[in-house]
Design an enzyme around this catalytic site. Sequence first.
Site, PDB file in Angstrom:
ATOM      1  N   ASN A  15      40.771  52.957  59.648  1.00 17.49           N
ATOM      2  CA  ASN A  15      39.715  53.441  58.737  1.00 17.49           C
ATOM      3  C   ASN A  15      38.356  53.381  59.430  1.00 17.49           C
ATOM      4  O   ASN A  15      37.550  54.310  59.310  1.00 17.49           O
ATOM      5  CB  ASN A  15      39.690  52.606  57.445  1.00 17.49           C
ATOM      6  CG  ASN A  15      40.701  53.082  56.433  1.00 17.49           C
ATOM      7  OD1 ASN A  15      40.516  54.109  55.793  1.00 17.49           O
ATOM      8  ND2 ASN A  15      41.807  52.354  56.314  1.00 17.49           N
ATOM      9  N   HIS A 110      41.348  50.245  49.019  1.00 11.65           N
ATOM     10  CA  HIS A 110      42.621  49.632  48.636  1.00 11.65           C
ATOM     11  C   HIS A 110      43.668  50.745  48.579  1.00 11.65           C
ATOM     12  O   HIS A 110      43.378  51.830  48.077  1.00 11.65           O
ATOM     13  CB  HIS A 110      42.470  48.952  47.269  1.00 11.65           C
ATOM     14  CG  HIS A 110      43.705  48.244  46.831  1.00 11.65           C
ATOM     15  ND1 HIS A 110      44.023  46.971  47.262  1.00 11.65           N
ATOM     16  CD2 HIS A 110      44.726  48.633  46.029  1.00 11.65           C
ATOM     17  CE1 HIS A 110      45.176  46.612  46.729  1.00 11.65           C
ATOM     18  NE2 HIS A 110      45.629  47.599  45.978  1.00 11.65           N
ATOM     19  N   GLU A 180      43.319  57.713  52.952  1.00  7.74           N
ATOM     20  CA  GLU A 180      42.255  56.706  53.063  1.00  7.74           C
ATOM     21  C   GLU A 180      41.189  57.166  54.065  1.00  7.74           C
ATOM     22  O   GLU A 180      39.989  57.074  53.808  1.00  7.74           O
ATOM     23  CB  GLU A 180      42.817  55.370  53.557  1.00  7.74           C
ATOM     24  CG  GLU A 180      43.634  54.626  52.543  1.00  7.74           C
ATOM     25  CD  GLU A 180      44.084  53.259  53.061  1.00  7.74           C
ATOM     26  OE1 GLU A 180      43.343  52.598  53.805  1.00  7.74           O
ATOM     27  OE2 GLU A 180      45.202  52.850  52.710  1.00  7.74           O
TER      28      GLU A 180
HETATM   29  C1  GRF Z   1      44.375  49.844  54.716  1.00  6.97           C
HETATM   30  O1  GRF Z   1      45.640  50.107  54.210  1.00  6.97           O
HETATM   31  C2  GRF Z   1      43.436  49.524  53.582  1.00  6.97           C
HETATM   32  O2  GRF Z   1      43.785  50.156  52.378  1.00  6.97           O
HETATM   33  C3  GRF Z   1      43.589  48.032  53.444  1.00  6.97           C
HETATM   34  O3  GRF Z   1      43.772  47.568  54.743  1.00  6.97           O
HETATM   35  C4  GRF Z   1      44.344  48.587  55.558  1.00  6.97           C
HETATM   36  C5  GRF Z   1      43.470  48.729  56.770  1.00  6.97           C
HETATM   37  O4  GRF Z   1      44.042  49.562  57.735  1.00  6.97           O
HETATM   38  N1  GRF Z   1      42.444  47.454  52.780  1.00  6.97           N
HETATM   39  P1  GRF Z   1      43.228  49.885  59.072  1.00  6.97           P
HETATM   40  O5  GRF Z   1      42.918  48.557  59.756  1.00  6.97           O
HETATM   41  O6  GRF Z   1      41.982  50.612  58.689  1.00  6.97           O
HETATM   42  O7  GRF Z   1      44.152  50.716  59.899  1.00  6.97           O
END
Ligand code: GRF
Length: 203
Positions: A15, A110, A180
Site C-alpha cells: 500500500n 482494513h 486497497e
Molecule cells: C493490508 O491488507 C491492509 O488492509 C492491512 O495490512 C495489509 C498491509 O499490506 N491493514 P501491505 O504491507 O501494504 O502490503
Amino acid sequence: MALKLGFIASGGGTNLQAILEGIASGTLPAKACLLVCNNSAAGAMRRASAFGMPTLHLSSHTHPDPGMLDEALSAAMEDHGAELIVCAGYNKKLGRRILQRYQGRILNIHPSLLPKYGGQGMYGMNVHEAVLAAHDTESGPTVHLVNEEYDRGPVVAQARVPVLPGDTPESLQVRVLGAEHRLYAETLRRIALGEIDLDSLKG
Ligand code: GRF
C-alpha cells in the site's frame, strides 16, 4: 500545496508503494515526509528507501517503555512536518499521545467492508476466511479514521469487489489488496484536493 504524509508500517508495504507511486506520477499532490516502521527488516523500509524518503525504526526494541515509544513516534511525525498519518499495515495499537496530537488525522486501511469483520483478531487471512465462511457475495477495503478502538473510527471510503465462486482466502486477498492500492491513493488524493473533509467525519 502538497499534503505532508507520515507513514507507519510493519510489513511488506505494497500500500505504501502504491501511494508513493501516486505521488511520483503527480496524480497525488502530497509529499511523503517520513516512514516509521516497527520492523527494521520490513519490505516497507526497502520500498521507502527506494523512493528516497526518510525512514526511522521505532519499536519496543528501541523504546521498551510503551509511553516513551508513543512519545518518540509522535515527536518524529511532528519533527518531519507530517500533517496526516497513514497507517499502511501497522500491526500495533497506537498510543494515547499520538492519537491525541493527530486526532482525526490518522488513517488506516482494513481489508473488509467495515463494520463487518473488524476488531481484535480480524487481520490478514482471518478476514478473508470469515467472509468466505459467511458466504458473502462481495468484500472490499475500508479507509477509516483511527481512534482508540480497533477498526471502529469513522469510515472515510470503501471499495467493493465480488467474491467469486471457487474463491480461496488467498485469491480473495489478492483481489481485495489490488482494490486497497487504488482506494488508498485515490482517497488521499481526494483529501489533498479538499474533496473529502476529514473534520466533518470526526467523532
Ligand atoms: C493490508 O491488507 C491492509 O488492509 C492491512 O495490512 C495489509 C498491509 O499490506 N491493514 P501491505 O504491507 O501494504 O502490503
